[in-house]
Write an enzyme that holds these catalytic residues in place. Structure first.
Site, PDB file in Angstrom:
ATOM      1  N   ASP A 184       7.999  62.982  50.906  1.00 38.43           N
ATOM      2  CA  ASP A 184       8.297  63.016  49.470  1.00 38.43           C
ATOM      3  C   ASP A 184       7.957  64.367  48.840  1.00 38.43           C
ATOM      4  OD1 ASP A 184       9.171  60.454  49.775  1.00 38.43           O
ATOM      5  OD2 ASP A 184       7.391  59.507  48.931  1.00 38.43           O
ATOM      6  N   ARG A 212      18.464  52.697  55.199  1.00 37.48           N
ATOM      7  CA  ARG A 212      17.138  52.150  54.858  1.00 37.48           C
ATOM      8  C   ARG A 212      17.093  50.672  55.219  1.00 37.48           C
ATOM      9  NH1 ARG A 212      14.588  54.646  49.341  1.00 37.48           N
ATOM     10  NH2 ARG A 212      12.717  53.686  50.177  1.00 37.48           N
ATOM     11  N   LYS A 225       3.203  56.100  41.551  1.00 32.59           N
ATOM     12  CA  LYS A 225       4.406  55.244  41.546  1.00 32.59           C
ATOM     13  C   LYS A 225       4.432  54.293  42.737  1.00 32.59           C
ATOM     14  CE  LYS A 225       8.535  56.682  43.310  1.00 32.59           C
ATOM     15  NZ  LYS A 225       9.304  55.767  44.162  1.00 32.59           N
ATOM     16  N   ASN A 226       4.233  54.846  43.944  1.00 29.61           N
ATOM     17  CA  ASN A 226       4.445  54.018  45.130  1.00 29.61           C
ATOM     18  C   ASN A 226       3.327  52.998  45.346  1.00 29.61           C
ATOM     19  OD1 ASN A 226       6.905  55.159  45.483  1.00 29.61           O
ATOM     20  ND2 ASN A 226       6.259  56.595  47.103  1.00 29.61           N
ATOM     21  N   ARG A 266      12.554  58.054  37.105  1.00 27.94           N
ATOM     22  CA  ARG A 266      12.108  56.896  37.896  1.00 27.94           C
ATOM     23  C   ARG A 266      10.662  57.080  38.355  1.00 27.94           C
ATOM     24  NH1 ARG A 266      14.604  56.814  42.974  1.00 27.94           N
ATOM     25  NH2 ARG A 266      12.854  55.432  43.300  1.00 27.94           N
ATOM     26  N   CYS A 289      21.427  54.183  49.935  1.00 27.18           N
ATOM     27  CA  CYS A 289      20.398  55.056  49.400  1.00 27.18           C
ATOM     28  C   CYS A 289      20.704  56.500  49.756  1.00 27.18           C
ATOM     29  CB  CYS A 289      19.080  54.630  50.012  1.00 27.18           C
ATOM     30  SG  CYS A 289      17.801  55.829  49.819  1.00 27.18           S
TER      31      CYS A 289
HETATM   32  C1  EPZ Z   1       8.353  54.480  50.961  1.00 30.69           C
HETATM   33  O1  EPZ Z   1       9.670  54.027  51.243  1.00 30.69           O
HETATM   34  C2  EPZ Z   1       8.420  55.236  49.671  1.00 30.69           C
HETATM   35  N1  EPZ Z   1       8.905  54.342  48.647  1.00 30.69           N
HETATM   36  C3  EPZ Z   1       9.312  56.454  49.833  1.00 30.69           C
HETATM   37  O2  EPZ Z   1       9.212  57.198  48.627  1.00 30.69           O
HETATM   38  C4  EPZ Z   1       8.818  57.321  50.962  1.00 30.69           C
HETATM   39  O3  EPZ Z   1       9.715  58.369  51.201  1.00 30.69           O
HETATM   40  C5  EPZ Z   1       8.666  56.495  52.246  1.00 30.69           C
HETATM   41  O4  EPZ Z   1       7.850  55.325  51.987  1.00 30.69           O
HETATM   42  C6  EPZ Z   1       8.017  57.261  53.378  1.00 30.69           C
HETATM   43  O5  EPZ Z   1       6.752  57.726  52.984  1.00 30.69           O
HETATM   44  C7  EPZ Z   1       8.054  53.490  48.073  1.00 30.69           C
HETATM   45  O6  EPZ Z   1       6.882  53.426  48.387  1.00 30.69           O
HETATM   46  C8  EPZ Z   1       8.601  52.634  47.005  1.00 30.69           C
HETATM   47  P1  EPZ Z   1       9.473  53.409  55.108  1.00 30.69           P
HETATM   48  P2  EPZ Z   1       9.895  52.912  52.350  1.00 30.69           P
HETATM   49  O7  EPZ Z   1       9.682  51.959  55.288  1.00 30.69           O
HETATM   50  O8  EPZ Z   1       8.729  52.018  52.385  1.00 30.69           O
HETATM   51  C9  EPZ Z   1      12.576  53.323  58.768  1.00 30.69           C
HETATM   52  C10 EPZ Z   1       9.959  58.534  46.857  1.00 30.69           C
HETATM   53  O9  EPZ Z   1      10.607  59.602  46.733  1.00 30.69           O
HETATM   54  N2  EPZ Z   1      12.516  51.849  58.600  1.00 30.69           N
HETATM   55  O10 EPZ Z   1       8.117  53.984  55.365  1.00 30.69           O
HETATM   56  O11 EPZ Z   1      11.220  52.302  52.111  1.00 30.69           O
HETATM   57  C11 EPZ Z   1      13.281  54.000  57.602  1.00 30.69           C
HETATM   58  O12 EPZ Z   1      14.678  53.998  57.776  1.00 30.69           O
HETATM   59  C12 EPZ Z   1      10.377  57.483  47.871  1.00 30.69           C
HETATM   60  O13 EPZ Z   1       8.982  58.227  46.149  1.00 30.69           O
HETATM   61  C13 EPZ Z   1      13.140  51.045  59.531  1.00 30.69           C
HETATM   62  O14 EPZ Z   1      13.761  51.507  60.489  1.00 30.69           O
HETATM   63  O15 EPZ Z   1       9.925  53.825  53.638  1.00 30.69           O
HETATM   64  C14 EPZ Z   1      12.649  55.367  57.598  1.00 30.69           C
HETATM   65  O16 EPZ Z   1      13.309  56.178  58.525  1.00 30.69           O
HETATM   66  C15 EPZ Z   1      11.665  57.704  48.518  1.00 30.69           C
HETATM   67  N3  EPZ Z   1      13.065  49.687  59.358  1.00 30.69           N
HETATM   68  C16 EPZ Z   1      11.218  55.114  58.102  1.00 30.69           C
HETATM   69  O17 EPZ Z   1      11.251  53.826  58.709  1.00 30.69           O
HETATM   70  C17 EPZ Z   1      12.397  49.114  58.313  1.00 30.69           C
HETATM   71  O18 EPZ Z   1      12.360  47.878  58.219  1.00 30.69           O
HETATM   72  C18 EPZ Z   1      10.157  55.071  57.017  1.00 30.69           C
HETATM   73  O19 EPZ Z   1      10.527  54.190  55.987  1.00 30.69           O
HETATM   74  C19 EPZ Z   1      11.762  49.949  57.390  1.00 30.69           C
HETATM   75  C20 EPZ Z   1      11.834  51.320  57.545  1.00 30.69           C
END
Ligand code: EPZ
Length: 428
Positions: free
Chosen positions: A304, A122, A22-23, A396, A117
């Protein structure tokens, strides 16, 4: 509105095949926009996040042809619209990949700001930091994110290791003038898959899978046939389901390397794991034992998989501590597990699990995708009947989870909202 009904207590036995990731898919589908020619994507999972991504592309003017259930030919040449409206974007947070892809191709994009979320805050500040470093103007106005500019390669340091910001920086810089060096990049398998996909179209990306990615901009990207990697988290979920039910399952179409953090943890808990070239066997022949888990960016234990492994630990002997290292709020499912007899206390990002050795069926609600997967595992392991509401979260990200589990002998069925209405009408 649909529900899963599970009669638990049966070991899962047999073989199961994992679908595409998916991701990776939700980033690679928008990435097709960057191509100047049609592309064929294979091993695309049949899940609602993919349908939404394909629908957005179609609405923007791309030609999307279904070749079979997991293969699509996408011709992006008809795209004449750089805006992803709220109605489409709100259904899927990953719609933020359209920002990077449209900006990289056309120098402009307008996408609805992702909303709240269930995992907590996020922000997308790191995505915008990357676009700004490349020379884009970024504005958030009336709930829409507008980015535009002529992009030039630059050094980008991410303050937070972010999967989404790493992918978006790659998408935006792949056609920028000159060299982009992305530091403190995320290293998940889907980052490497996106880079491999872009390189197969003629991009020049090196270092994906390490924390420094170098992207030299190219003028043109061409047609490709690309097969998306297998889903690490879907595979991990079935590994845990096999363990939780005391089963014996061969999980096929996987990349064992991607599963190492999950396999290592399962072995510590007392689960047997045997790797083959592209499959993995998981079985249990002794007691499950307590273990502590801390989620971290790859190659750490994936966030995840946190709700699923926590569910398994409720069935183990002893006290386990699970620490969430990525998201602010990823323990909302705990209340539902408590309804099934789990003994878990949560303080901020730490959960203390007193293994009770058994769970009992109950009516529960999925509050997000992986929480839903955890409740399915709990239902399969519990004695009695579990009814899971709000399964649209699960759909999803998991392709035909009920049918795949039925293939392992699970007693799980989907009850549609309409069926329930009919039953009530009959009773009146
Ligand atoms: C991806 O989300 C995945 N989603 C998530 O999977 C997964 O949990 C996550 O990566 C971590 O592995 C997709 O790939 C579509 P991040 P993403 O940016 O990219 C902070 C699932 O269940 N952050 O790596 O949105 C954020 O708040 C889902 O399949 C900032 O502060 O996650 C978090 O604490 C849910 N500023 C951390 O970084 C930013 O601009 C990691 O988030 C971006 C993120």
């Amino acid at each position: 509105m649909d529900k899963f009904i599970i009669k638990g207590g049966r070991p899962l036995v047999g073989e199961i095949t994992v679908s595409g990731a998916k991701n990776a898919a939700v980033a690679i589908i928008p990435a097709v926009i960057l191509s100047d020619e049609p592309c064929v994507l294979e091993n695309v999972p049949d899940i609602s996040d993919v349908s939404i991504s394909l629908k957005i592309l179609h609405e923007m003017g791309a030609d999307v042809e279904t070749i079979n259930a997991s293969t699509f030919r996408i011709d992006p040449r008809g795209i004449n619209n750089y805006c992803v409206p709220y109605e489409s974007a709100r259904k899927m947070r990953a719609s933020y990949y359209f920002l990077g892809a449209l900006l990289g191709k056309f120098g402009q994009a307008r996408v609805s700001m992702p909303g709240g979320c269930p995992l907590g805050d996020r922000p997308i500040d790191q995505h915008l930091k990357a676009f700004t470093a490349l020379g884009a103007d970024c504005n958030i106005d009336h709930g829409m994110v507008d980015v535009s500019g002529k992009l030039v390669g630059n050094q980008i340091y991410l303050d937070v290791v972010s999967v989404g910001a790493t992918m978006n920086a790659m998408l935006a810089s792949v056609k920028a003038i000159g060299l982009t060096v992305l530091e403190n990049a995320a290293k998940e398998p889907h980052i490497v898959d996106l880079a491999n996909f872009l390189n197969s179209m003629g991009a020049d990306i090196m270092g994906a899978g390490t924390d420094v990615i170098k992207i030299r901009g190219v003028g043109k990207l061409r047609s490709t046939n690309y097969s998306i990697i297998p889903d690490q988290i879907e595979a991990g979920t079935y590994m845990v389901a096999a363990a939780a039910t005391g089963g014996d399952v061969l999980i096929k179409n996987i990349i064992p390397k991607h599963l190492e953090p999950i396999s290592a943890k399962l072995e510590k808990i007392g689960v047997n794991v045997q790797e083959f070239d592209d499959s993995i066997r998981v079985w249990v022949d002794g007691p499950l034992v307590k273990s502590n888990v801390k989620t971290m960016p790859h190659p750490g234990f994936p966030t995840d998989m946190q709700p699923q492994i926590a569910t398994l630990l409720t069935l183990a002997e002893g006290t386990s501590i699970v620490t969430e290292g990525v998201w602010e709020q990823r323990f909302r499912y705990v209340d539902e597990l408590r309804r099934m007899g789990a003994d878990i206390s949560v303080d901020g990002k730490v959960a203390v699990i007193e293994g009770t050795g058994e769970l009992m069926g109950a009516p529960v609600k999925a509050c997000d995708l992986r929480a839903g997967a955890a409740l399915i595992i709990a239902g399969l392991a519990a004695y009695g009947i579990t009814e899971i509401e709000d399964i649209y979260h699960i759909e999803r990200g998991y392709e035909n989870m009920d049918l795949k589990l039925q293939g392992l002998g699970a007693e799980i069925s989907k009850k549609s909202f309409q069926e329930e209405v009919d039953i009530i009408k009959e009773a009146l």
